[in-house]
Structure formats: C-alpha cells, structure tokens
Write a protein that holds these residues in place. Structure first.
Motif, PDB file in Angstrom:
ATOM      1  N   GLY A  23       0.812  -1.207   0.000  1.00 15.73           N
ATOM      2  CA  GLY A  23       0.000   0.000   0.000  1.00 15.73           C
ATOM      3  C   GLY A  23       0.845   1.256   0.000  1.00 15.73           C
ATOM      4  N   PHE A  24       1.895   1.259   0.819  1.00 16.39           N
ATOM      5  CA  PHE A  24       2.777   2.426   0.900  1.00 16.39           C
ATOM      6  C   PHE A  24       3.502   2.656  -0.429  1.00 16.39           C
ATOM      7  N   VAL A  25       4.088   1.612  -0.961  1.00 15.35           N
ATOM      8  CA  VAL A  25       4.853   1.743  -2.202  1.00 15.35           C
ATOM      9  C   VAL A  25       3.937   2.090  -3.375  1.00 15.35           C
ATOM     10  N   GLY A  26       2.766   1.458  -3.443  1.00 15.72           N
ATOM     11  CA  GLY A  26       1.832   1.765  -4.517  1.00 15.72           C
ATOM     12  C   GLY A  26       1.433   3.228  -4.530  1.00 15.72           C
ATOM     13  N   SER A  27       1.182   3.782  -3.351  1.00 14.12           N
ATOM     14  CA  SER A  27       0.832   5.193  -3.250  1.00 14.12           C
ATOM     15  C   SER A  27       1.990   6.090  -3.686  1.00 14.12           C
ATOM     16  N   MET A  28       3.209   5.737  -3.288  1.00 21.78           N
ATOM     17  CA  MET A  28       4.371   6.533  -3.674  1.00 21.78           C
ATOM     18  C   MET A  28       4.644   6.445  -5.174  1.00 21.78           C
TER      19      MET A  28
END
Length: 211
Positions: free
Chosen positions: A136-141
């Motif tokens: 989730g974190f990487v996808g958002s970034m």
C-alpha cells in the motif's frame, strides 16, 4: 471450484470498478484544491492489486487514469493541461498527447507494482499484514512520484509558469510535494490496504474452505 473462483474474481472486480466510478464523480475520489485536485483513487487500485493480482490492478489503474483525464477535462483547474490534451488554459498553457502519459501511465503502474510487490513479499514475509502495508505504501508513492516526476519531465516549464514559479525552483517544489503530501498519503494507503485486504482475504479464504 475454478468457476467459483472466476465468479468471485469478476464480482470483486465489478465491485471495485463501481466503487471507483462513484468516487471519480464525487469529492470522495477527487478532492478540489485551488491549484489541482488531490485524490484517493489510488487506494482501491492498490486494494484490487493485492486481492486480484497485478494484471487486474493494472486494469483498475488504467480506469483511474481515464477518470483523471475526464475530471481534468470536465472540471479543469489552472494546471489541468498536464492531465488532458483536451484543455488549454491559454496558448502558453496547453495539453498535448503527453498529458495522457502523465494521467494514465503512473496509475497503471500503481496496480502492477503493488500487486507484484505483495506477491513477492508474501513469499518472503510470514506476516501478511506487513506485506499488505508495504504494498500500500509503495503503490501510493508510485502514484505521487510517477505523476510529479512526469510533470517535471514533460511539462516542467509550463507547470512552473502556471504556478508562478521559476523553472529552476520546480524540482525542489516537487520534492517538497512528494515529502509533505506523498508520504502522509502513502501512510494512509498502507493502513487502509492492510486493514481492508486482510479482512477481505480472511472472508474469501473462509468461504473457499467451506465450499
């Protein structure tokens, strides 16, 4: 069993698609700001990628990109030209075919990267919640860095002029946006992805075991 899995996949894909369409045309998906719109549309893309895989995630990301083109065209802001070739604020600030790259490519990559990362981490990390949160974190970034990076590369001078900023200062401003806006958005995406996907995966596995 395969038929049941196919039906479940299609129903989940249809549900996420319907959710994204509702979000796209309400303030839930695109939050109006004076300069440009903030968005939460990347969250269902990431959730879909973790639940259904990178291919379905990429399709949902493509839908996100298309809705951003429509939003920029139908309710334009000062800098909407970077997201749609169908809007020109003035001869100086105008969209082009490269606007479609900015609007769509990073959004497709959200789903592909988040889906692949979750699958990879699931093989390495026993804690599924951690894998979901990282995806989730990487996808958002990917969304934030991809969009702002492409704006800088493809529309840097126009974008800086539209905001009344010197082109020499634009890179620093974009890095500030990534840090101040992108990171908090990514933390929220990580929490929601872990919470929602964990619950849905638990329900899905329970229903499969009982089938």
């Amino acid at each position: 069993m395969e038929k049941k899995m196919d039906v479940r996949l299609l129903s989940q894909m249809a549900l996420l698609t319907a959710l994204m369409l509702v979000m796209a045309f309400t303030p839930l998906g695109y939050i109006p700001l004076p300069f440009m719109n903030a968005t939460t549309m990347h969250i269902p893309v990431i959730i879909g990628a973790c639940l259904l895989g990178p291919k379905m995630g990429g399709i949902l990301g493509g839908l996100f990109g298309l809705t951003s083109v429509l939003q920029a065209t139908m309710t334009p802001k000062l800098t909407s030209f970077v997201f749609t070739p169908f809007y020109s604020f003035s001869p100086e600030f105008h969209g082009s075919w490269m606007s479609l790259i900015v609007a769509i490519l990073p959004r497709v990559l959200i789903g592909v990267v988040a889906g692949l990362l979750f699958q990879w981490l699931s093989q390495l990390v026993r804690n599924e919640t951690v894998s979901l949160a990282v995806a989730g974190f990487v996808g958002s970034m990917v969304n934030t860095i991809g969009v702002m990076g492409l704006i800088y590369l493809l529309f840097g001078e126009q974008y800086a002029a539209a905001g009344g900023t010197s082109p020499e200062l634009l890179l620093g401003i974009i890095m500030g946006v990534v840090g101040m806006n992108g990171v908090p958005e990514a933390v929220i995406a990580a929490i929601l992805t872990a919470a929602v996907c964990k619950a849905l995966l638990t329900v899905t596995r329970r229903s499969v075991s009982q089938a």
